[in-house]
Design a protein around this motif. Sequence first.
Motif, PDB file in Angstrom:
ATOM      1  N   GLY A  81     -87.194  17.762  95.913  1.00  0.00           N
ATOM      2  CA  GLY A  81     -87.871  16.684  95.850  1.00  0.00           C
ATOM      3  C   GLY A  81     -88.109  15.881  94.643  1.00  0.00           C
ATOM      4  O   GLY A  81     -88.886  15.362  93.972  1.00  0.00           O
ATOM      5  N   ALA A  82     -86.707  15.627  94.113  1.00  0.00           N
ATOM      6  CA  ALA A  82     -86.588  15.106  92.755  1.00  0.00           C
ATOM      7  C   ALA A  82     -86.871  13.409  92.874  1.00  0.00           C
ATOM      8  O   ALA A  82     -87.179  12.976  91.732  1.00  0.00           O
ATOM      9  CB  ALA A  82     -85.164  15.144  92.334  1.00  0.00           C
TER      10      ALA A  82
ATOM     11  N   SER B 190     -87.883   9.938  92.448  1.00  0.00           N
ATOM     12  CA  SER B 190     -87.458   8.980  91.344  1.00  0.00           C
ATOM     13  C   SER B 190     -86.948   9.527  90.051  1.00  0.00           C
ATOM     14  O   SER B 190     -86.755   8.632  89.265  1.00  0.00           O
ATOM     15  CB  SER B 190     -88.961   8.377  90.927  1.00  0.00           C
ATOM     16  OG  SER B 190     -89.930   9.136  90.414  1.00  0.00           O
TER      17      SER B 190
ATOM     18  N   ASP C  48     -90.460  12.595  86.788  1.00  0.00           N
ATOM     19  CA  ASP C  48     -91.180  13.930  86.437  1.00  0.00           C
ATOM     20  C   ASP C  48     -90.313  14.874  85.945  1.00  0.00           C
ATOM     21  O   ASP C  48     -90.620  16.149  86.232  1.00  0.00           O
ATOM     22  CB  ASP C  48     -92.276  14.308  87.746  1.00  0.00           C
ATOM     23  CG  ASP C  48     -91.549  14.300  89.136  1.00  0.00           C
ATOM     24  OD1 ASP C  48     -90.306  13.850  89.189  1.00  0.00           O
ATOM     25  OD2 ASP C  48     -92.535  14.404  90.200  1.00  0.00           O
TER      26      ASP C  48
ATOM     27  N   ASP D 119     -82.982  15.274  97.306  1.00  0.00           N
ATOM     28  CA  ASP D 119     -83.846  14.520  97.822  1.00  0.00           C
ATOM     29  C   ASP D 119     -83.433  13.996  99.123  1.00  0.00           C
ATOM     30  O   ASP D 119     -82.049  13.865  99.276  1.00  0.00           O
ATOM     31  CB  ASP D 119     -84.720  13.336  97.158  1.00  0.00           C
ATOM     32  CG  ASP D 119     -85.877  13.028  97.557  1.00  0.00           C
ATOM     33  OD1 ASP D 119     -87.047  13.365  96.862  1.00  0.00           O
ATOM     34  OD2 ASP D 119     -86.138  12.399  98.523  1.00  0.00           O
ATOM     35  N   LEU D 120     -84.152  13.571 100.046  1.00  0.00           N
ATOM     36  CA  LEU D 120     -83.504  12.755 101.325  1.00  0.00           C
ATOM     37  C   LEU D 120     -83.114  11.473 100.992  1.00  0.00           C
ATOM     38  O   LEU D 120     -81.959  11.059 101.619  1.00  0.00           O
ATOM     39  CB  LEU D 120     -84.785  12.469 102.238  1.00  0.00           C
ATOM     40  CG  LEU D 120     -85.172  13.610 103.558  1.00  0.00           C
ATOM     41  CD1 LEU D 120     -86.373  13.055 104.135  1.00  0.00           C
ATOM     42  CD2 LEU D 120     -83.637  13.892 104.313  1.00  0.00           C
TER      43      LEU D 120
ATOM     44  N   HIS E 207     -80.152  15.289 100.890  1.00  0.00           N
ATOM     45  CA  HIS E 207     -80.276  16.555 101.811  1.00  0.00           C
ATOM     46  C   HIS E 207     -81.435  16.823 102.434  1.00  0.00           C
ATOM     47  O   HIS E 207     -82.472  16.349 101.691  1.00  0.00           O
ATOM     48  CB  HIS E 207     -79.736  17.676 100.937  1.00  0.00           C
ATOM     49  CG  HIS E 207     -79.870  18.963 101.909  1.00  0.00           C
ATOM     50  ND1 HIS E 207     -79.087  19.525 102.834  1.00  0.00           N
ATOM     51  CD2 HIS E 207     -81.026  19.833 101.673  1.00  0.00           C
ATOM     52  CE1 HIS E 207     -79.621  20.584 103.441  1.00  0.00           C
ATOM     53  NE2 HIS E 207     -80.757  21.035 102.426  1.00  0.00           N
ATOM     54  N   ASP E 208     -81.711  17.182 103.627  1.00  0.00           N
ATOM     55  CA  ASP E 208     -83.118  17.328 104.288  1.00  0.00           C
ATOM     56  C   ASP E 208     -83.390  18.904 103.835  1.00  0.00           C
ATOM     57  O   ASP E 208     -82.736  19.795 104.574  1.00  0.00           O
ATOM     58  CB  ASP E 208     -83.096  17.356 105.845  1.00  0.00           C
ATOM     59  CG  ASP E 208     -84.187  17.884 106.501  1.00  0.00           C
ATOM     60  OD1 ASP E 208     -85.045  18.083 105.860  1.00  0.00           O
ATOM     61  OD2 ASP E 208     -83.889  18.092 107.947  1.00  0.00           O
ATOM     62  N   VAL E 209     -84.541  19.117 102.978  1.00  0.00           N
ATOM     63  CA  VAL E 209     -84.619  20.444 102.678  1.00  0.00           C
ATOM     64  C   VAL E 209     -85.445  21.547 103.789  1.00  0.00           C
ATOM     65  O   VAL E 209     -85.414  22.415 103.776  1.00  0.00           O
ATOM     66  CB  VAL E 209     -85.586  20.556 101.297  1.00  0.00           C
ATOM     67  CG1 VAL E 209     -84.939  19.964 100.176  1.00  0.00           C
ATOM     68  CG2 VAL E 209     -86.944  20.129 101.698  1.00  0.00           C
TER      69      VAL E 209
ATOM     70  N   ASN F  61     -93.452  18.390  93.716  1.00  0.00           N
ATOM     71  CA  ASN F  61     -94.407  17.416  94.302  1.00  0.00           C
ATOM     72  C   ASN F  61     -93.727  17.273  95.863  1.00  0.00           C
ATOM     73  O   ASN F  61     -93.883  16.153  96.255  1.00  0.00           O
ATOM     74  CB  ASN F  61     -94.487  16.408  93.615  1.00  0.00           C
ATOM     75  CG  ASN F  61     -95.114  16.512  92.111  1.00  0.00           C
ATOM     76  OD1 ASN F  61     -96.448  17.140  92.237  1.00  0.00           O
ATOM     77  ND2 ASN F  61     -94.710  16.190  91.168  1.00  0.00           N
ATOM     78  N   LEU F  62     -93.285  18.256  96.557  1.00  0.00           N
ATOM     79  CA  LEU F  62     -92.734  18.156  97.540  1.00  0.00           C
ATOM     80  C   LEU F  62     -93.439  18.812  98.886  1.00  0.00           C
ATOM     81  O   LEU F  62     -93.599  18.302  99.963  1.00  0.00           O
ATOM     82  CB  LEU F  62     -91.315  18.538  97.581  1.00  0.00           C
ATOM     83  CG  LEU F  62     -90.305  18.813  98.756  1.00  0.00           C
ATOM     84  CD1 LEU F  62     -90.072  17.389  99.339  1.00  0.00           C
ATOM     85  CD2 LEU F  62     -89.085  19.646  98.480  1.00  0.00           C
TER      86      LEU F  62
HETATM   87  C1  LIG Z   1     -94.447  12.693  96.301  1.00  0.00           C
HETATM   88  S1  LIG Z   1     -92.776  12.570  96.188  1.00  0.00           S
HETATM   89  C2  LIG Z   1     -92.203  13.307  94.738  1.00  0.00           C
HETATM   90  C3  LIG Z   1     -90.959  12.783  94.406  1.00  0.00           C
HETATM   91  C4  LIG Z   1     -90.574  12.793  92.801  1.00  0.00           C
HETATM   92  N1  LIG Z   1     -90.876  14.122  92.428  1.00  0.00           N
HETATM   93  C5  LIG Z   1     -91.558  11.796  92.169  1.00  0.00           C
HETATM   94  O1  LIG Z   1     -92.486  12.221  91.712  1.00  0.00           O
HETATM   95  O2  LIG Z   1     -90.841  10.764  92.173  1.00  0.00           O
HETATM   96  C6  LIG Z   1     -92.205  13.658  97.610  1.00  0.00           C
HETATM   97  C7  LIG Z   1     -90.502  13.427  97.725  1.00  0.00           C
HETATM   98  O3  LIG Z   1     -90.009  14.352  98.791  1.00  0.00           O
HETATM   99  C8  LIG Z   1     -88.913  13.658  99.237  1.00  0.00           C
HETATM  100  N2  LIG Z   1     -88.936  14.304 100.680  1.00  0.00           N
HETATM  101  C9  LIG Z   1     -89.828  14.400 101.653  1.00  0.00           C
HETATM  102  N3  LIG Z   1     -89.228  15.281 102.632  1.00  0.00           N
HETATM  103  C10 LIG Z   1     -88.199  15.567 102.363  1.00  0.00           C
HETATM  104  C11 LIG Z   1     -87.178  16.467 102.940  1.00  0.00           C
HETATM  105  N4  LIG Z   1     -87.406  16.896 104.170  1.00  0.00           N
HETATM  106  N5  LIG Z   1     -86.242  16.795 102.225  1.00  0.00           N
HETATM  107  C12 LIG Z   1     -85.875  16.233 101.083  1.00  0.00           C
HETATM  108  N6  LIG Z   1     -86.743  15.657 100.486  1.00  0.00           N
HETATM  109  C13 LIG Z   1     -87.746  15.134 101.161  1.00  0.00           C
HETATM  110  C14 LIG Z   1     -89.324  12.225  99.464  1.00  0.00           C
HETATM  111  O4  LIG Z   1     -88.259  11.344  99.635  1.00  0.00           O
HETATM  112  C15 LIG Z   1     -90.159  12.029  97.850  1.00  0.00           C
HETATM  113  O5  LIG Z   1     -89.089  11.709  97.047  1.00  0.00           O
END
Ligand SMILES: C[S@@+](CC[C@H](N)C(=O)[O-])C[C@H]1O[C@@H](n2cnc3c(N)ncnc32)[C@H](O)[C@@H]1O
Length: 256
Positions: free
Chosen positions: A69-70, A72, A75, A92-93, A114-116, A149-150
Amino acid sequence: MLKELWQYVSSSTSLPLAKEMGFLKEAIAMEARAKRCQQSWGGHYQSCQKAILTASQRAVQKRTVLIFGAGSLHDIPLGILSAQFERVLLVDLVFLNSAKALAEQFDNIELIEHDVTESLVTIQNGQLFVERPMAWLDDTTIDLVVSLNLITQLPLIPVRWVMEHFEVSEIEGDILGKQLILAHLLYLKAFKGEVCLIADREGVESDATGKVLDCFDPWWDIEPPKAVNEWFWTLIPLGEVDKHTSQTNCVGVSFL
Ligand SMILES: C[S@@+](CC[C@H](N)C(=O)[O-])C[C@H]1O[C@@H](n2cnc3c(N)ncnc32)[C@H](O)[C@@H]1O
């Protein structure tokens, strides 16, 4: 608006579903909101970075750190992690060009799209089946895993997708949402290194006088692990969506 449209057209993603299901659009909207809300989001970013550094101190060795969930990258304490660890894997996706430019400054930071959940291809086709994610579980060099935050975001777009594109009821959507959260928790617990979960615990909507209008549970009724540290994040300050309401989330840190 024009800038966001240009970003959408010019962004490259290695996973077509990130664009098709709306994750890219969401990432662009979130970046724009982060810029507008710098003041109220800055403290949240700092608290996340501090929590990641605390987690890093708990890691016995410092070979690989893996962050889910990296997004931007705002954080994440990139410089310190890059200096402390041999490899920094950020997952992250979708990564926007701004994140790619930040990561390029460090030789040992790798961005991985990658889709987690490892379930989105199936869900995109309307099948309500959640896999047990396996990626990196056999990598014995991973000393620290952070879910950033994911976890509470995992159900949002997939559940909306199946309800809009397939004849999926609210109850079925709700079960899918719970399964995505639970599967991520079990996945994190399967890692052998130190695991840190940073996630919102509660959302509170208030009016302009501060009176609480609504409280909601971002965990879809799943019990979150106990938080050892918490802070408040004004995700939607007054005036961001409308003049009358704001939303503040309580964010918590857990070690699994
Ligand atoms: C609330 S944001 C937090 C991102 C980062 N930590 C920030 O504050 O910028 C949630 C993140 O989860 C990613 N995300 C959502 N579903 C995902 C999945 N299945 N696999 C990987 N990343 C995913 C989104 O693309 C988004 O960047």
